[in-house]
Scaffold this motif. Structure first.
Motif, short mmCIF file in Angstrom:
data_model
loop_
_atom_site.label_atom_id
_atom_site.label_comp_id
_atom_site.label_asym_id
_atom_site.label_seq_id
_atom_site.Cartn_x
_atom_site.Cartn_y
_atom_site.Cartn_z
N VAL A 112 0.81 -1.22 0.00
CA VAL A 112 0.00 0.00 0.00
C VAL A 112 0.84 1.27 0.00
CG1 VAL A 112 -1.97 -1.12 1.11
CG2 VAL A 112 -0.29 0.07 2.52
N LEU A 113 2.11 1.19 0.38
CA LEU A 113 2.96 2.39 0.36
C LEU A 113 3.98 2.35 -0.79
CD1 LEU A 113 3.62 3.07 4.16
CD2 LEU A 113 1.90 4.08 2.67
N CYS A 114 3.73 1.53 -1.77
CA CYS A 114 4.60 1.45 -2.96
C CYS A 114 4.03 2.40 -4.01
CB CYS A 114 4.61 0.01 -3.46
SG CYS A 114 4.91 -0.21 -5.22
N PRO A 115 4.75 3.49 -4.31
CA PRO A 115 4.20 4.50 -5.23
C PRO A 115 3.78 3.94 -6.60
CG PRO A 115 6.09 5.39 -4.07
CD PRO A 115 6.05 3.93 -3.73
N VAL A 165 0.44 2.02 -6.38
CA VAL A 165 -0.75 2.85 -6.20
C VAL A 165 -1.06 3.66 -7.45
CG1 VAL A 165 -1.70 4.74 -4.84
CG2 VAL A 165 -0.41 2.94 -3.71
N GLU A 213 9.08 -4.56 3.49
CA GLU A 213 9.75 -3.44 4.15
C GLU A 213 8.69 -2.63 4.88
OE1 GLU A 213 11.40 -0.88 1.10
OE2 GLU A 213 9.55 -0.91 -0.04
N HIS A 214 9.09 -1.80 5.85
CA HIS A 214 8.13 -0.99 6.61
C HIS A 214 6.96 -1.85 7.12
CE1 HIS A 214 10.25 2.43 4.93
NE2 HIS A 214 9.80 2.20 3.72
N ALA A 241 4.28 -0.38 9.26
CA ALA A 241 3.53 0.71 8.63
C ALA A 241 2.44 0.21 7.70
CB ALA A 241 4.50 1.61 7.84
N PHE A 263 -7.15 0.75 2.94
CA PHE A 263 -6.70 1.00 1.56
C PHE A 263 -7.68 0.41 0.56
CE2 PHE A 263 -4.53 -0.44 -2.26
CZ PHE A 263 -3.84 0.68 -2.68
N LEU A 266 -3.95 7.54 2.88
CA LEU A 266 -4.83 6.61 2.16
C LEU A 266 -5.91 7.34 1.36
CD1 LEU A 266 -5.26 3.66 4.69
CD2 LEU A 266 -3.66 3.86 2.78
N VAL A 321 -2.72 11.23 -2.96
CA VAL A 321 -1.54 10.49 -3.41
C VAL A 321 -1.33 10.67 -4.91
CG1 VAL A 321 -0.55 8.19 -3.64
CG2 VAL A 321 -1.74 8.85 -1.53
N VAL A 340 3.42 6.04 12.31
CA VAL A 340 4.36 5.05 11.77
C VAL A 340 4.13 4.88 10.26
CG1 VAL A 340 5.00 2.60 11.76
CG2 VAL A 340 4.63 3.80 13.93
N THR A 341 2.87 4.83 9.87
CA THR A 341 2.54 4.70 8.45
C THR A 341 2.92 5.98 7.70
OG1 THR A 341 0.78 3.13 8.91
CG2 THR A 341 0.66 4.29 6.82
N ALA A 393 6.72 6.11 6.98
CA ALA A 393 7.11 5.26 5.83
C ALA A 393 6.63 5.89 4.52
CB ALA A 393 6.54 3.86 6.00
N PHE A 394 5.44 6.48 4.56
CA PHE A 394 4.91 7.14 3.36
C PHE A 394 5.84 8.26 2.91
CE2 PHE A 394 2.54 10.64 1.47
CZ PHE A 394 1.79 10.02 0.48
N GLU A 453 8.88 6.79 1.29
CA GLU A 453 8.66 6.19 -0.03
C GLU A 453 8.33 7.23 -1.10
OE1 GLU A 453 9.21 3.13 -1.02
OE2 GLU A 453 9.96 2.71 1.00
N TYR A 454 7.61 8.29 -0.70
CA TYR A 454 7.20 9.28 -1.69
C TYR A 454 8.18 10.45 -1.80
CZ TYR A 454 2.89 6.89 -2.78
OH TYR A 454 1.99 5.96 -3.25
#
Lengths: 189, 189, 189, 189
Positions: free
Chosen positions: A41-44, A47, A76-77, A80, A89, B42, B47, B84-85, B88-89, B92-93
């Protein structure tokens, strides 16, 4: 691409399912093509590109017997991207097809299904034929036209009529000098 | 849009900061324009559209004194979008500018900063002038050309030279029958 | 960017105008910022990116005194991109702002306005300030945020009050050892 | 979709070909699937969406026996979109597959091929099966996934084995009370 040479897809290992009343197995889906996609869910890239493509696949092949399955392969993460975050999500992104949480393995960052399929990261996708063989796999998002073409080819393949022949040796499964991987399709038959 | 009529931006209420060595306040930033954007990790529109726009703003105005600030205004799925989320966001971004977690309030789904600014949802943005006034606010993502133009206007506005006149009554701040909200700009003068 | 150092924009050389009841000159537009864009109807980047950006500029700055002008600078495939084709193009693409056909020059592939501005190809754009100076020029399409910001800066610049001083020598225009290009702004004053 | 019920594609009527050493006919292409697309060089949707999709189709099905054919069906602004303009367009947009100029008809705005296929405008596309039947037609640009899937289905259809049978009555071609249009597909029957 014939079933005699293409590798068989390993089975899924899932700790929790969403968007399905009952757990799914590839064995039980034998006979139908499966579009398996993995994401975080946090992989750009997942998404922005992969999930929208999955939604187009869901829509365009809605009237076929294609089964779309997502696997949340967190590597990873971890804290999170818990199942609680995944659930929200799926709600926010309106993903309809079944999604499983890839089974974590003690002492490994990489979860079990991801290991079994030898996936390099997210997003990845695996197209599985009616006979359970891996027809195509990709790391990253491929062109829609090519994806549509491959799925159509998988759909157009006739299901081979499986004769209920008695196998001489279920355990060994070695016949005429050739040893076959114990096929899950027998369990599903 | 003049500072005498535009409403003053309320202060931020943040429980945890990322991407900054020290907490930020709008009061301390008086004299600089601020592009404040609010999001949830989310929220699909955040995003897909708002965060990429913020990154373009970061890049294009890198050599100006514009301050970009993000506020994570969670008002649903609270357990799914913890700090925490968020951390990580942000990793990643690749978001570089400071981001604060909007302060949760007991008994309210909507956090404090979001309440103070009267924001309707995410993504939202607020452009704050050098004098602390709200120049523009938007719910949803606006056209890049318009956003660029508004920020440029905010940057081109001269800071009025504030004469250090003694105010008769700092606490009351009522003069000639009119009572002003105690302005942080006096602290910045 | 100050008017004393930035080069003055040369005048347009146009053989035919569309979307305007009368020919335009930069001299007559002195006092207003001008967004000049050059294109060819068979230039892929012009059609896919530059023209849509021009339409966003038309819309967003509709209530300002910005003048948008297009110049059709054909420097290849001349017979394929005649004014007849340009007229149909403007109709189909709903371009509203004035467009001029760059004046062809005997013996040269490159038309006159394109030569005067030293443009390298299409799409190109030139932002001209209220005082007639070139504030920015670009070959290719730039980011909307940056374009919006630059136009806003050009709009926010005050028109310098031009004192009606008597110039000692109109033709020579050399004063105190410095020689200025005869400015069209005097004609427009 | 079976050849017995789907209508046969009419033949092309072309006054000039580009990107091919010799004129093409659908009759001569019988046995191969054909993706026929129609466009005009000044049609915004054609240039922005349809032509790029055709280029993706060219690339992705490069190693198959799919034949891509474009038809320039000018039905407005005729003098603005002459073959000279088309030739330059094909060069600038790097279209590789054969393109024919739809044959103009005296006294009609709409050219002949466009009339025969009953096309409503541009961009349009027609997918023709190996047996010459129309499998799908569309006005406007459809989703890449669906387009890829349909082409793959057309490709996967086996060419019927052509028996060299003598037909009893080539001219009449009426059997059992039904009269068929003299079809090139009879060769394929």
């Amino acid at each position: 691409m014939s079933s005699s040479t293409a590798p068989l897809a390993p089975e899924l290992a899932v700790s929790e399912w969403f968007n399905t009343p009952a757990p799914l197995t590839l064995a039980a889906l034998r006979g139908r093509p499966v579009f398996l996609h993995t994401f975080q869910v946090l992989c750009p890239g997942c998404v922005a590109e992969a999930i929208p493509q999955v939604q187009r696949i869901e829509r365009i092949f809605a009237n076929t017997d294609l089964q779309v399955i997502g696997i949340h392969t967190v590597f990873e993460h971890h804290s999170a991207m818990s199942p609680v975050t995944l659930r929200a999500f799926l709600h926010e992104y309106r993903l309809r097809s079944p999604v499983g949480v890839d089974l974590a393995e003690e002492g490994s960052e990489v979860p079990v299904t991801m290991q079994r399929f030898g996936l390099r990261g997210t997003p990845s996708s695996v197209l599985i034929g009616r006979d359970g063989s891996i027809l195509h796999h990709a790391f990253g998002v491929e062109d829609d036209i090519a994806v549509g073409a491959r799925i159509a080819m998988a759909l157009s393949t006739r299901v081979p009529e499986i004769a209920p022949t008695a196998m001489p040796d279920q355990k060994g499964a070695c016949v005429d000098g050739k040893c076959a991987v114990p096929s899950p399709s027998k369990d599903a038959a």
